[in-house]
Write a protein that holds these residues in place. Sequence first.
Motif, PDB file in Angstrom:
ATOM      1  N   MET A   1      27.655  -4.360 -13.234  1.00  0.00           N
ATOM      2  CA  MET A   1      26.362  -4.330 -12.557  1.00  0.00           C
ATOM      3  C   MET A   1      26.266  -5.465 -11.544  1.00  0.00           C
ATOM      4  O   MET A   1      25.363  -6.281 -11.584  1.00  0.00           O
ATOM      5  CB  MET A   1      25.216  -4.441 -13.564  1.00  0.00           C
ATOM      6  N   SER A   2      27.229  -5.550 -10.649  1.00  0.00           N
ATOM      7  CA  SER A   2      27.207  -6.611  -9.655  1.00  0.00           C
ATOM      8  C   SER A   2      26.140  -6.358  -8.600  1.00  0.00           C
ATOM      9  O   SER A   2      25.647  -7.289  -7.966  1.00  0.00           O
ATOM     10  CB  SER A   2      28.583  -6.740  -8.995  1.00  0.00           C
ATOM     11  N   HIS A   3      25.784  -5.097  -8.386  1.00  0.00           N
ATOM     12  CA  HIS A   3      24.778  -4.750  -7.389  1.00  0.00           C
ATOM     13  C   HIS A   3      23.419  -4.604  -8.061  1.00  0.00           C
ATOM     14  O   HIS A   3      23.294  -3.961  -9.101  1.00  0.00           O
ATOM     15  CB  HIS A   3      25.160  -3.443  -6.692  1.00  0.00           C
ATOM     16  N   TYR A   4      22.418  -5.216  -7.477  1.00  0.00           N
ATOM     17  CA  TYR A   4      21.072  -5.176  -8.042  1.00  0.00           C
ATOM     18  C   TYR A   4      20.483  -3.773  -7.861  1.00  0.00           C
ATOM     19  O   TYR A   4      20.411  -3.259  -6.749  1.00  0.00           O
ATOM     20  CB  TYR A   4      20.196  -6.217  -7.346  1.00  0.00           C
ATOM     21  N   ARG A   5      20.017  -3.206  -8.968  1.00  0.00           N
ATOM     22  CA  ARG A   5      19.255  -1.951  -8.924  1.00  0.00           C
ATOM     23  C   ARG A   5      18.027  -2.130  -9.809  1.00  0.00           C
ATOM     24  O   ARG A   5      18.143  -2.299 -11.015  1.00  0.00           O
ATOM     25  CB  ARG A   5      20.072  -0.751  -9.428  1.00  0.00           C
ATOM     26  N   GLY A   6      16.881  -2.128  -9.173  1.00  0.00           N
ATOM     27  CA  GLY A   6      15.636  -2.240  -9.913  1.00  0.00           C
ATOM     28  C   GLY A   6      14.901  -0.918  -9.913  1.00  0.00           C
ATOM     29  O   GLY A   6      15.331   0.056  -9.298  1.00  0.00           O
ATOM     30  N   ARG A   7      13.765  -0.890 -10.592  1.00  0.00           N
ATOM     31  CA  ARG A   7      12.991   0.355 -10.649  1.00  0.00           C
ATOM     32  C   ARG A   7      11.543   0.063 -10.989  1.00  0.00           C
ATOM     33  O   ARG A   7      11.207  -0.969 -11.577  1.00  0.00           O
ATOM     34  CB  ARG A   7      13.601   1.323 -11.656  1.00  0.00           C
ATOM     35  N   PHE A   8      10.693   1.008 -10.596  1.00  0.00           N
ATOM     36  CA  PHE A   8       9.308   1.032 -11.028  1.00  0.00           C
ATOM     37  C   PHE A   8       9.116   2.369 -11.711  1.00  0.00           C
ATOM     38  O   PHE A   8       9.517   3.412 -11.180  1.00  0.00           O
ATOM     39  CB  PHE A   8       8.367   0.873  -9.837  1.00  0.00           C
ATOM     40  N   ALA A   9       8.523   2.356 -12.916  1.00  0.00           N
ATOM     41  CA  ALA A   9       8.495   3.575 -13.728  1.00  0.00           C
ATOM     42  C   ALA A   9       7.116   3.804 -14.314  1.00  0.00           C
ATOM     43  O   ALA A   9       6.898   3.621 -15.515  1.00  0.00           O
ATOM     44  CB  ALA A   9       9.550   3.487 -14.833  1.00  0.00           C
ATOM     45  N   PRO A  10       6.154   4.236 -13.504  1.00  0.00           N
ATOM     46  CA  PRO A  10       4.804   4.451 -14.013  1.00  0.00           C
ATOM     47  C   PRO A  10       4.665   5.764 -14.785  1.00  0.00           C
ATOM     48  O   PRO A  10       5.389   6.730 -14.540  1.00  0.00           O
ATOM     49  CB  PRO A  10       3.959   4.494 -12.732  1.00  0.00           C
ATOM     50  N   THR A  11       3.721   5.770 -15.714  1.00  0.00           N
ATOM     51  CA  THR A  11       3.317   7.002 -16.385  1.00  0.00           C
ATOM     52  C   THR A  11       2.156   7.602 -15.601  1.00  0.00           C
ATOM     53  O   THR A  11       1.161   6.920 -15.362  1.00  0.00           O
ATOM     54  CB  THR A  11       2.870   6.705 -17.826  1.00  0.00           C
ATOM     55  N   PRO A  12       2.252   8.862 -15.189  1.00  0.00           N
ATOM     56  CA  PRO A  12       1.188   9.453 -14.359  1.00  0.00           C
ATOM     57  C   PRO A  12      -0.001   9.944 -15.182  1.00  0.00           C
ATOM     58  O   PRO A  12      -0.414  11.106 -15.088  1.00  0.00           O
ATOM     59  CB  PRO A  12       1.914  10.610 -13.659  1.00  0.00           C
ATOM     60  N   SER A  13      -0.545   9.039 -15.987  1.00  0.00           N
ATOM     61  CA  SER A  13      -1.738   9.367 -16.761  1.00  0.00           C
ATOM     62  C   SER A  13      -2.999   9.125 -15.944  1.00  0.00           C
ATOM     63  O   SER A  13      -4.108   9.367 -16.412  1.00  0.00           O
ATOM     64  CB  SER A  13      -1.787   8.535 -18.051  1.00  0.00           C
TER      65      SER A  13
END
Length: 297
Positions: free
Chosen positions: A1-13
């Motif tokens: 995992m040398s390359h940065y991979r981020g995320r945003f993971a909302p619940t669509p409530s």
Amino acid sequence: MSHYRGRFAPTPSGPLHFGSLVAALASYLDARRAGGEWLLRIEDIDPPRCPSGAADAILRQLEAFGLHWDGPVLWQHNRGDAYQAALERLTAQGLAYRCSCSRKQWRDFPIYPGWCRDGVREPDKPVAWRLRSDLGLRPVVWQDRLFGEQRLDPAELGDVVLKRKDGLWAYQLAVVVDDADQGISDVVRGFDLLDNTPWQRQLQHALGYPEPRYLHLPLITGEGGQKLSKQNLAPALPTDDAAVRPLLHAALVALDQAPPEALATAPVAEQLAWALEAWSVARLRPLAERPLTDTPG
């Protein structure tokens, strides 16, 4: 995992609110500052909690605040086969088991007491699938980027549900499988999810997945000290530019980035450009929560 991979993971409530914005903005800035990717995942594995149109509203809100993601959106409702494969691997290792117990039955216990670990107590009733937290990696130790070394024993938290009695997938398994399949290197999220990390590290270890780095953010609280949330009727984020600008500035203030006051009326692109240059995790104050006092409107 040398390359940065981020995320945003909302619940669509429901639509995003100011607390959601702070989490999304922090994960976005952390990824972009590192020259990495920022992915969007919609965690819609619980259809009864996800009203029609909520996911589309979230996409519009993120775009209004200039938070543009890389690649296609990942929708959890399409991911059942991947979750089932992971559950079967855990079952083969003796780490997942069927459970007929209801919350009412064990309400006098602080955590689920593991009654079905050695066989379903009431095989004629619907069953959920649980993780045997006493057999996996323990204790779980990791270095949070803000809160420092964390050491928790998942067995003290109980055997978390992986698949519900109604057949819907539970958060803990889904988030681990999706983070691995998306190659997520860094997870930036609220402090309220810190105690979920031990279960997730257990699952990562059992499934042979890489372990992402974690940055848990101080929570934003409203009146009465309650966490801002949809359940507490936190106001939805606007999408009109005049209202977006001061809210984006307020989110940077909440993240301790000390943006200039004059930036509060600047265009979104200008604010984000400043924030990318200034972003520093070292500025964050490691408090579990902080009151919402500076948000306009």
